[in-house]
Design a protein around this motif. Sequence first.
Motif: not given
Length: 149
Positions: A83, A86, A88, A90, A97, A122, A130, A134
């Motif tokens: 996660q 990519v 992903k 929070d 996660v 984060k 983002r 990436k």
Amino acid sequence: FHFGQGSSSYFHFGQALSDELGLSWQISVVMSETTLLKDIKAAVLRMVGITIGAVLALGLLSSVVVSALITIPLFRLARGMRQMAVLKIDDAPGHSVLSSRSKFLEVATCESSFFALERGLKAFVRYVPRDVVKMMLTGSMELDSVMVR
């Protein structure tokens, strides 16, 4: 008492009795050792079998529990890494996660390293777009072309 004849052993049990008519009786029972101890030997073998079975079952159960305590956190760690790869993640503070910490030192060390990496990423994602992060993570963009002077 116990006596033997050749390769066989026997037990003798006797009891003297008298009745109201004055007659004296001697009641004797002679049994071979194999007949007398057959049930005892079978019970001992059954108990040994049950004990061995219980020990094997407990060993299997404990190995399943220990392997679950190791592999489940590792699966969660791998899922969290996929996660994170990519982005992903929070952005809520304190959210990860990963949902729990392992009881094993090596796995807990991997998890704490992952938590530190996740916190850093984060914070980085908060200030850098983002899509730029990436591209940097996949290596498709040179770092110099991303930097703004």
